[in-house]
Design a protein around this motif. Structure first.
Motif, short mmCIF file in Angstrom:
data_model
loop_
_atom_site.label_atom_id
_atom_site.label_comp_id
_atom_site.label_asym_id
_atom_site.label_seq_id
_atom_site.Cartn_x
_atom_site.Cartn_y
_atom_site.Cartn_z
N LEU A 118 0.87 -1.11 -0.05
CA LEU A 118 0.02 -0.01 0.02
C LEU A 118 0.92 1.21 -0.19
O LEU A 118 0.67 2.30 -0.53
N GLU A 122 -0.04 0.33 -4.23
CA GLU A 122 -0.71 -0.88 -4.90
C GLU A 122 -2.11 -0.58 -4.18
O GLU A 122 -2.33 -0.16 -3.08
N GLN A 123 -3.13 -0.71 -4.99
CA GLN A 123 -4.43 -0.62 -4.65
C GLN A 123 -5.24 -1.76 -3.77
O GLN A 123 -4.99 -2.75 -4.12
N SER A 125 -7.77 -4.76 -2.62
CA SER A 125 -8.86 -5.25 -3.20
C SER A 125 -9.49 -6.31 -2.29
O SER A 125 -10.68 -6.46 -2.02
N PRO A 130 -3.72 -6.21 -0.95
CA PRO A 130 -3.74 -5.91 -1.98
C PRO A 130 -3.50 -7.21 -3.10
O PRO A 130 -3.38 -8.16 -2.39
#
Length: 290
Positions: A118, A122-123, A125, A130
């Motif tokens: 993060l 990185e997103q 989900s 991530p």
């Protein structure tokens, strides 16, 4: 009941305070192996010392390598702890030795990976994790297992913290799909004083039926049948709503269950697996003089 064979990869799924560390220490002392490599990720310093000096003890330490990163250390170190421990296990495996690898826990490894991912942009989900956490965990698990040619094997036990006994939690779900079996510890069983608090009906060893003889498989299947019957009828029996003679299977479960529950808490007998199955056969016959 849940055999672990050489080179197998098993998940140990448990909430906090249900005996996970004690079971890991029993495996460290009792499982046949040349070297035991233990990775302790994100543990509190006091618990780490207690595990090493008391729970593991001199017997366990005599053949063990312990690699630890406490909870106050950076996520980079906490993630690297488990990866470094696996590298140590691979070293001994490549020397032709049989290695028992104990990881406590993959959940804290995943949490450290999440912090790093993060921060790198990185997103999230998977419930805040991530997407890369899946490949990180699967890559780690695939490094364990049987060796090739003249090398040894890594028998791995990966522990997973399961909050609220939620087996659909992302880390538990990912690991369950790549391992060769899973052992579930249940808080309800621990609260009534039976340790290890293993829920046999929710646990699976994919080494069966090949790791046992036909007679041993029959005993295991029979024991599971008795446990399932008792759990299905327990509330009715305890409430006094069941009348003896109504169902032969329930009558047998009522007779056998106290002995079988006690059997599941016993230490391994001196004559090993053969003695354990002999004792199970006696228990399933309802022999109270075992």
């Amino acid at each position: 009941m849940l055999p672990i064979v050489r080179g197998q990869r098993v998940g140990l799924f448990a909430g906090s305070g249900v005996g996970k560390s004690s079971l890991l220490s029993q495996l460290a002392r009792g499982v046949s192996a040349d070297v035991v490599v233990i990775a302790l990720v994100g543990e509190r310093g006091r618990e780490l010392r207690e595990f090493v000096e008391t729970t593991l003890g001199e017997t366990g330490l005599a053949r063990s390598v312990v690699i630890a990163a406490t909870s106050d250390q950076s996520p980079l170190l906490r993630r690297q702890c488990l990866l470094s421990a696996m590298t140590v296990a691979e070293y001994f495996r490549d020397q032709g030795q049989h290695v028992l690898f104990l990881a406590d826990s993959v959940t804290r490894f995943a949490e450290a990976h999440r912090e790093i991912a993060l921060t790198a942009g990185e997103q999230p989900s998977l419930r805040g994790y991530p997407p890369s956490v899946q490949s990180a965990i699967m890559g780690l698990a695939e490094r364990a297992g049987p060796g090739i040619e003249a090398s040894g094997d890594i028998t791995a036990v990966f522990s997973v913290l399961v909050p609220g006994s939620d087996m659909e939690e992302p880390i538990a779900d990912i690991l369950r799909g790549v391992l060769d079996g899973h052992v579930v510890l249940d808080r309800t069983i621990a609260e009534r004083g039976r340790f290890p608090a293993i829920d046999l009906l929710r646990s699976v060893s994919r080494s069966l039926p090949w790791a046992a003889t036909a007679e041993e498989n029959r005993l295991i299947a029979d024991a599971r049948k008795v446990i399932a019957t008792w759990e299905g009828a327990a509330m009715m029996v305890q409430a006094g709503l069941y009348q003896a003679g109504t169902d032969a299977m329930i009558d047998r479960a009522i007779k056998i269950w106290p002995g079988l529950d006690a059997y599941l808490a016993l230490n391994a007998p001196a004559n090993g697996i053969a003695g354990s199955f002999a004792l199970l056969a006696q228990t399933l016959r309802g022999d109270q003089n075992r």
